[in-house]
Scaffold this motif. Structure first.
Motif, PDB file in Angstrom:
ATOM      1  N   TRP A 153       0.815  -1.106  -0.088  1.00  0.00           N
ATOM      2  CA  TRP A 153       0.052  -0.113  -0.004  1.00  0.00           C
ATOM      3  C   TRP A 153       0.742   1.350   0.073  1.00  0.00           C
ATOM      4  CZ3 TRP A 153       1.676   2.315   4.355  1.00  0.00           C
ATOM      5  CH2 TRP A 153       2.310   1.386   5.355  1.00  0.00           C
ATOM      6  N   GLY A 154       2.071   1.150   0.095  1.00  0.00           N
ATOM      7  CA  GLY A 154       3.053   2.390  -0.011  1.00  0.00           C
ATOM      8  C   GLY A 154       4.437   2.179   0.691  1.00  0.00           C
ATOM      9  N   THR A 155       4.887   2.935   1.512  1.00  0.00           N
ATOM     10  CA  THR A 155       6.298   2.718   2.008  1.00  0.00           C
ATOM     11  C   THR A 155       6.194   3.160   3.427  1.00  0.00           C
ATOM     12  OG1 THR A 155       7.325   3.438  -0.168  1.00  0.00           O
ATOM     13  CG2 THR A 155       8.689   3.335   1.752  1.00  0.00           C
ATOM     14  N   GLU A 156       6.549   2.279   4.364  1.00  0.00           N
ATOM     15  CA  GLU A 156       6.763   2.614   5.917  1.00  0.00           C
ATOM     16  C   GLU A 156       8.365   3.320   5.955  1.00  0.00           C
ATOM     17  OE1 GLU A 156       6.739  -0.889   8.164  1.00  0.00           O
ATOM     18  OE2 GLU A 156       4.569  -1.163   7.919  1.00  0.00           O
ATOM     19  N   GLU A 187       3.855  14.740  -0.532  1.00  0.00           N
ATOM     20  CA  GLU A 187       3.098  14.264   0.813  1.00  0.00           C
ATOM     21  C   GLU A 187       3.950  14.464   2.012  1.00  0.00           C
ATOM     22  OE1 GLU A 187       0.037  10.719   1.230  1.00  0.00           O
ATOM     23  OE2 GLU A 187       2.070  10.075   1.516  1.00  0.00           O
ATOM     24  N   THR A 206       4.008   6.659   3.824  1.00  0.00           N
ATOM     25  CA  THR A 206       3.394   7.496   2.697  1.00  0.00           C
ATOM     26  C   THR A 206       2.711   6.480   1.684  1.00  0.00           C
ATOM     27  OG1 THR A 206       4.351   8.758   0.854  1.00  0.00           O
ATOM     28  CG2 THR A 206       5.914   7.222   1.640  1.00  0.00           C
ATOM     29  N   ARG A 207       1.853   7.120   0.862  1.00  0.00           N
ATOM     30  CA  ARG A 207       1.174   6.349  -0.110  1.00  0.00           C
ATOM     31  C   ARG A 207       1.918   5.738  -1.358  1.00  0.00           C
ATOM     32  NH1 ARG A 207      -0.461   9.800  -4.216  1.00  0.00           N
ATOM     33  NH2 ARG A 207      -0.172  11.854  -3.632  1.00  0.00           N
ATOM     34  N   PHE A 208       3.200   6.496  -1.658  1.00  0.00           N
ATOM     35  CA  PHE A 208       3.991   6.265  -2.523  1.00  0.00           C
ATOM     36  C   PHE A 208       4.848   4.900  -2.391  1.00  0.00           C
ATOM     37  CE2 PHE A 208       4.443  11.099  -2.490  1.00  0.00           C
ATOM     38  CZ  PHE A 208       3.481  11.205  -3.452  1.00  0.00           C
ATOM     39  N   THR A 209       4.805   4.251  -3.181  1.00  0.00           N
ATOM     40  CA  THR A 209       5.289   2.699  -3.186  1.00  0.00           C
ATOM     41  C   THR A 209       6.695   2.893  -3.391  1.00  0.00           C
ATOM     42  OG1 THR A 209       5.000   2.207  -5.553  1.00  0.00           O
ATOM     43  CG2 THR A 209       3.365   1.528  -3.947  1.00  0.00           C
ATOM     44  N   GLU A 212       7.605   4.350  -6.698  1.00  0.00           N
ATOM     45  CA  GLU A 212       7.030   5.615  -6.873  1.00  0.00           C
ATOM     46  C   GLU A 212       7.652   6.551  -6.196  1.00  0.00           C
ATOM     47  OE1 GLU A 212       2.396   4.483  -7.624  1.00  0.00           O
ATOM     48  OE2 GLU A 212       3.077   4.977  -5.717  1.00  0.00           O
TER      49      GLU A 212
END
Length: 232
Positions: A153-156, A187, A206-209, A212
């Motif tokens: 779902w993104g990146t921790e 973001e 963040t929602r960016f994988t 991304e």
């Protein structure tokens, strides 16, 4: 009061030790004897308990067998004595049933202790590889490390940030951690207030994988970049 001649047959009956003719006679007797029916009901669970015993576990509670070559002869004599002394043998069966029940309960406690599920192992904490952020402007009294963990779902994001106690830098400032994605998208991951000598640890997302995410920047409240890290 006349004593019931079948008073000691309950244990032998429940354990299936009566001869067919004796068993039939005892069952006919049960139909008219409430005392014997009650005795049978009290020990009716013995076969089930004995059937659950592990022979290996049961052997731990029993004395080791004596080496005696006369065992077959003794068994034959016991069988003959049973036919001659029926009532005495019934009492022995009843005693054996009670001892077996006690052993079954002890073995059950032991098995329960063995089969008790072990405590669940503590969850493994995955180590995050930390990398240093690069100063954007020289002389900034801030240093930080950043760690990234990609998800579906993104990146921790994990960050450790320290603020040097230097002369001329005394007041607390607001800082932000900003993620830069594709096509100039940004973001904010988090914001905090820090002063010289502080040590901040931050975990965000963040929602960016990972495919991304382009860059992470540590900025002041006015948007001025202080530290940066290019992903890739």
């Amino acid at each position: 009061m006349t004593r019931c001649e079948f008073a000691h047959d309950d244990g032998a009956y429940v354990l299936g030790a009566l001869a067919p003719a004796e068993r039939a006679a005892y069952e006919r007797h049960l139909a008219g004897c409430a005392s014997c029916r009650e005795a049978v009901a009290e020990i009716a669970v013995l076969p089930g308990l004995l059937g659950r015993l592990d022979p290996t576990a049961l052997a731990e509670f029993l004395p080791p067998p004596e080496e005696d070559t006369r065992v077959p002869a003794l068994l034959a004599a016991a069988t003959e004595r049973r036919r001659r002394e029926r009532s005495r043998t019934r009492r022995r069966y009843a005693s054996t049933a009670l001892v077996a029940a006690a052993l079954a309960l002890l073995a059950g406690l032991g098995v329960s202790a063995v089969l008790r599920p072990a405590p669940a192992p503590a969850p493994t904490v995955r180590a995050v590889r930390m990398v240093s952020m690069v100063p954007v402007s020289t002389g900034a009294p801030v240093h930080a490390e950043i760690g990234l963990t990609g998800t579906d779902w993104g990146t921790e994001v994990t960050m450790h940030c320290g603020y040097d106690a230097t002369s001329g830098y005394h007041k607390a400032y607001t800082f932000r951690l900003v993620a830069h994605g594709p096509d100039g998208a940004t973001e904010q991951i988090g914001s905090w207030l820090a002063a010289p000598g502080d040590d901040v640890r931050l975990t965000g997302a963040t929602r960016f994988t990972d495919a991304e995410l382009v860059r992470l920047e540590l900025t002041r409240a006015d948007g001025t970049p202080v530290l940066g890290y290019d992903v890739g």
